[in-house]
Design a protein around this motif. Structure first.
Motif, PDB file in Angstrom:
ATOM      1  N   ILE A  81       0.847  -1.181   0.000  1.00 31.26           N
ATOM      2  CA  ILE A  81       0.000   0.000   0.000  1.00 31.26           C
ATOM      3  C   ILE A  81       0.890   1.242   0.000  1.00 31.26           C
ATOM      4  CG2 ILE A  81      -1.820   1.248   1.208  1.00 31.26           C
ATOM      5  CD1 ILE A  81      -2.503  -1.423   2.625  1.00 31.26           C
ATOM      6  N   ARG A  82       0.718   2.098  -0.988  1.00 32.91           N
ATOM      7  CA  ARG A  82       1.472   3.356  -1.080  1.00 32.91           C
ATOM      8  C   ARG A  82       0.724   4.469  -0.351  1.00 32.91           C
ATOM      9  NH1 ARG A  82       5.020   3.599  -5.716  1.00 32.91           N
ATOM     10  NH2 ARG A  82       6.174   1.614  -5.638  1.00 32.91           N
ATOM     11  N   PHE A  83       1.488   5.379   0.274  1.00 35.25           N
ATOM     12  CA  PHE A  83       0.890   6.550   0.902  1.00 35.25           C
ATOM     13  C   PHE A  83       1.924   7.669   0.955  1.00 35.25           C
ATOM     14  CE2 PHE A  83       2.795   3.991   4.179  1.00 35.25           C
ATOM     15  CZ  PHE A  83       3.213   4.837   5.193  1.00 35.25           C
ATOM     16  N   ASP A  84       1.525   8.816   1.483  1.00 35.97           N
ATOM     17  CA  ASP A  84       2.374  10.024   1.496  1.00 35.97           C
ATOM     18  C   ASP A  84       2.895  10.338   0.092  1.00 35.97           C
ATOM     19  OD1 ASP A  84       1.948  10.462   4.135  1.00 35.97           O
ATOM     20  OD2 ASP A  84       4.003  10.141   4.802  1.00 35.97           O
ATOM     21  N   ALA A  85       1.948  10.549  -0.822  1.00 30.57           N
ATOM     22  CA  ALA A  85       2.260  10.904  -2.211  1.00 30.57           C
ATOM     23  C   ALA A  85       3.137   9.864  -2.894  1.00 30.57           C
ATOM     24  CB  ALA A  85       2.921  12.284  -2.267  1.00 30.57           C
ATOM     25  N   GLY A  86       2.987   8.609  -2.488  1.00 32.05           N
ATOM     26  CA  GLY A  86       3.722   7.527  -3.123  1.00 32.05           C
ATOM     27  C   GLY A  86       5.158   7.379  -2.678  1.00 32.05           C
ATOM     28  N   THR A  87       5.581   8.127  -1.641  1.00 30.84           N
ATOM     29  CA  THR A  87       6.969   8.046  -1.179  1.00 30.84           C
ATOM     30  C   THR A  87       7.167   6.971  -0.115  1.00 30.84           C
ATOM     31  OG1 THR A  87       6.630   9.730   0.539  1.00 30.84           O
ATOM     32  CG2 THR A  87       7.337  10.497  -1.644  1.00 30.84           C
ATOM     33  N   LYS A  88       6.073   6.420   0.403  1.00 31.27           N
ATOM     34  CA  LYS A  88       6.166   5.372   1.415  1.00 31.27           C
ATOM     35  C   LYS A  88       5.284   4.196   1.002  1.00 31.27           C
ATOM     36  CE  LYS A  88       7.020   8.537   5.302  1.00 31.27           C
ATOM     37  NZ  LYS A  88       6.956   9.789   4.540  1.00 31.27           N
ATOM     38  N   GLU A  89       5.707   3.016   1.421  1.00 29.75           N
ATOM     39  CA  GLU A  89       4.980   1.804   1.080  1.00 29.75           C
ATOM     40  C   GLU A  89       4.967   0.885   2.295  1.00 29.75           C
ATOM     41  OE1 GLU A  89       5.267   0.031  -3.026  1.00 29.75           O
ATOM     42  OE2 GLU A  89       6.353  -1.498  -1.892  1.00 29.75           O
ATOM     43  N   MET A  90       3.812   0.283   2.568  1.00 27.30           N
ATOM     44  CA  MET A  90       3.690  -0.606   3.715  1.00 27.30           C
ATOM     45  C   MET A  90       3.039  -1.904   3.279  1.00 27.30           C
ATOM     46  SD  MET A  90       2.778   0.637   7.506  1.00 27.30           S
ATOM     47  CE  MET A  90       3.505  -0.253   8.889  1.00 27.30           C
ATOM     48  N   TRP A  91       3.453  -2.985   3.904  1.00 30.05           N
ATOM     49  CA  TRP A  91       2.861  -4.286   3.588  1.00 30.05           C
ATOM     50  C   TRP A  91       3.025  -5.214   4.786  1.00 30.05           C
ATOM     51  CZ3 TRP A  91       7.579  -2.596   2.129  1.00 30.05           C
ATOM     52  CH2 TRP A  91       8.680  -3.428   2.354  1.00 30.05           C
ATOM     53  N   MET A  92       2.189  -6.238   4.798  1.00 24.01           N
ATOM     54  CA  MET A  92       2.231  -7.240   5.857  1.00 24.01           C
ATOM     55  C   MET A  92       2.747  -8.555   5.289  1.00 24.01           C
ATOM     56  SD  MET A  92      -0.872  -8.479   8.380  1.00 24.01           S
ATOM     57  CE  MET A  92      -1.799  -9.278   7.048  1.00 24.01           C
ATOM     58  N   GLU A  93       3.678  -9.165   5.982  1.00 30.91           N
ATOM     59  CA  GLU A  93       4.168 -10.474   5.563  1.00 30.91           C
ATOM     60  C   GLU A  93       3.061 -11.503   5.765  1.00 30.91           C
ATOM     61  OE1 GLU A  93       8.427 -12.424   6.133  1.00 30.91           O
ATOM     62  OE2 GLU A  93       7.184 -12.652   7.922  1.00 30.91           O
ATOM     63  N   ARG A  94       2.761 -12.267   4.733  1.00 30.90           N
ATOM     64  CA  ARG A  94       1.593 -13.145   4.755  1.00 30.90           C
ATOM     65  C   ARG A  94       1.642 -14.186   5.870  1.00 30.90           C
ATOM     66  NH1 ARG A  94      -1.816 -12.850   0.492  1.00 30.90           N
ATOM     67  NH2 ARG A  94      -1.172 -11.526  -1.251  1.00 30.90           N
ATOM     68  N   LYS A  95       2.771 -14.817   6.062  1.00 28.79           N
ATOM     69  CA  LYS A  95       2.831 -15.930   7.009  1.00 28.79           C
ATOM     70  C   LYS A  95       2.887 -15.462   8.455  1.00 28.79           C
ATOM     71  CE  LYS A  95       5.134 -20.333   7.846  1.00 28.79           C
ATOM     72  NZ  LYS A  95       6.175 -21.282   7.390  1.00 28.79           N
ATOM     73  N   SER A  96       3.716 -14.435   8.741  1.00 29.50           N
ATOM     74  CA  SER A  96       3.925 -14.015  10.123  1.00 29.50           C
ATOM     75  C   SER A  96       2.948 -12.949  10.598  1.00 29.50           C
ATOM     76  CB  SER A  96       5.352 -13.488  10.288  1.00 29.50           C
ATOM     77  OG  SER A  96       5.517 -12.265   9.575  1.00 29.50           O
ATOM     78  N   GLY A  97       2.354 -12.182   9.657  1.00 29.53           N
ATOM     79  CA  GLY A  97       1.490 -11.075  10.040  1.00 29.53           C
ATOM     80  C   GLY A  97       2.256  -9.852  10.512  1.00 29.53           C
ATOM     81  N   LYS A  98       3.594  -9.830  10.317  1.00 26.47           N
ATOM     82  CA  LYS A  98       4.425  -8.691  10.715  1.00 26.47           C
ATOM     83  C   LYS A  98       4.359  -7.592   9.654  1.00 26.47           C
ATOM     84  CE  LYS A  98       6.312 -10.795  14.342  1.00 26.47           C
ATOM     85  NZ  LYS A  98       6.207 -10.313  15.740  1.00 26.47           N
ATOM     86  N   MET A  99       4.432  -6.332  10.121  1.00 27.34           N
ATOM     87  CA  MET A  99       4.337  -5.193   9.223  1.00 27.34           C
ATOM     88  C   MET A  99       5.724  -4.674   8.831  1.00 27.34           C
ATOM     89  SD  MET A  99       1.072  -4.870   8.828  1.00 27.34           S
ATOM     90  CE  MET A  99       1.104  -3.370   7.838  1.00 27.34           C
ATOM     91  N   PHE A 100       5.847  -4.267   7.561  1.00 24.60           N
ATOM     92  CA  PHE A 100       7.079  -3.707   7.009  1.00 24.60           C
ATOM     93  C   PHE A 100       6.757  -2.353   6.381  1.00 24.60           C
ATOM     94  CE2 PHE A 100       7.785  -8.149   7.336  1.00 24.60           C
ATOM     95  CZ  PHE A 100       9.146  -8.407   7.313  1.00 24.60           C
ATOM     96  N   MET A 101       7.755  -1.464   6.374  1.00 22.17           N
ATOM     97  CA  MET A 101       7.599  -0.169   5.715  1.00 22.17           C
ATOM     98  C   MET A 101       8.870   0.153   4.939  1.00 22.17           C
ATOM     99  SD  MET A 101       6.900   3.665   7.291  1.00 22.17           S
ATOM    100  CE  MET A 101       5.247   3.296   7.864  1.00 22.17           C
ATOM    101  N   SER A 102       8.689   0.709   3.740  1.00 27.04           N
ATOM    102  CA  SER A 102       9.813   1.176   2.937  1.00 27.04           C
ATOM    103  C   SER A 102       9.571   2.641   2.591  1.00 27.04           C
ATOM    104  CB  SER A 102       9.947   0.337   1.664  1.00 27.04           C
ATOM    105  OG  SER A 102      11.093   0.723   0.936  1.00 27.04           O
ATOM    106  N   ILE A 103      10.613   3.465   2.726  1.00 27.73           N
ATOM    107  CA  ILE A 103      10.528   4.901   2.467  1.00 27.73           C
ATOM    108  C   ILE A 103      11.481   5.230   1.319  1.00 27.73           C
ATOM    109  CG2 ILE A 103      10.792   7.216   3.445  1.00 27.73           C
ATOM    110  CD1 ILE A 103      10.486   5.815   6.233  1.00 27.73           C
TER     111      ILE A 103
END
Length: 279
Positions: A95-117
């Protein structure tokens, strides 16, 4: 486990129905203890298992504890009236947000959240001056472009993010590469390692600070040429209060006794600590 359960599904005796004829709510309890891939697998067993596999009670156990807050920030409009299973798939994103400069996703197996800037979401010395930087399209980045440093005397790259991360321990890393290189349609284009200079004279300083009082800093020389590397800045812990935490971070090499260049800057990644330790 799958083979054992499959054999039980066909087991009957004279005292009552087999496991395959369990009520749907009982099957939902069983499925709630499985991983998402296993749930999807056993949904094919029969109509009862399929119906149970769609239940909110099954998929809510696979979501972050504060998923409602996360959804309200990232995708509130498209989440109205959808099932917990749909919310799960939505958060697996990205999922992109902040004008496309950030991206977040959840790892399918663990349910842990990740973010990339993306580098586009950072404040970088001279980033819009073509004497210093080029913006290179590439499929080696989640954001499909990287910033390439030709040469500069003073380098600083800093940013911040405020978010309701689920409770847990997180690491922050800078994704960097020495040497200009990119891939387009799977083909590598260029690899100008001869332009790399200045990084072995003085170390780069990395810093991280969190609004809950946690701080980290470290220094290291950038040495590995020709490959992407995650430079670990530090860790921070998020409590169970479901309140937003603000993270500030930076990298700098501000010794003006020499120039440095030949560096690709892709992004900053926030991930569970075990993901860094296991990489």
């Amino acid at each position: 486990m799958g083979a054992g359960l499959s054999s039980l599904l066909d087991t009957r005796d004279d005292n009552g129905p087999g496991l395959g004829e369990l009520p749907e709510n009982c099957v939902a309890v069983i499925l709630g203890r499985l991983s998402p891939p296993e749930i999807c697998k056993f949904a094919k067993v029969n109509k009862t298992f399929y119906g149970a596999s769609l239940g909110d009670v099954v998929w809510e156990t696979k979501l972050p504890s504060n998923y409602e807050v996360i959804v309200s920030k990232l995708c509130s409009e498209c989440s109205k009236g959808v099932s917990k299973k749909d919310v799960y798939h939505m958060l697996c994103g990205p999922i992109r947000f902040d004008a496309g400069t950030k991206e977040m996703w959840m790892e399918r197996k663990s349910g842990k959240m990740f973010m990339s800037i993306s580098w586009k979401g950072l404040r970088i010395t001279g980033i819009n001056d073509r004497r210093y930087w080029s913006h290179i399209p590439t499929d080696e980045s989640r954001f499909h472009s990287v910033a390439y440093l030709h040469q500069i005397w003073w380098l600083e790259a800093e940013g911040e993010v405020e978010f309701n991360f689920p409770a847990g321990d997180y690491s922050l890393v800078f994704r960097l590469r020495l040497g200009k290189s990119s891939k387009r349609l799977g083909m590598r284009v260029g690899n100008y390692v001869d332009k790399v200079h200045g990084w072995n004279i003085k170390p780069v300083r990395f810093q991280l600070s969190a609004s809950n009082g946690q701080h980290s800093s470290c220094e290291c020389f950038l040495k590995e040429v020709g490959t992407w590397k995650n430079y670990h800045v530090g860790n921070f812990t998020v409590g169970t209060g479901h309140i937003p935490i603000k993270i500030k971070f930076s990298m700098a090499q501000i010794h003006c006794t020499h120039t440095k260049g030949g560096l690709c800057l892709d992004s900053v990644i926030i991930c569970p600590c075990e993901s860094v330790e296991g990489s």
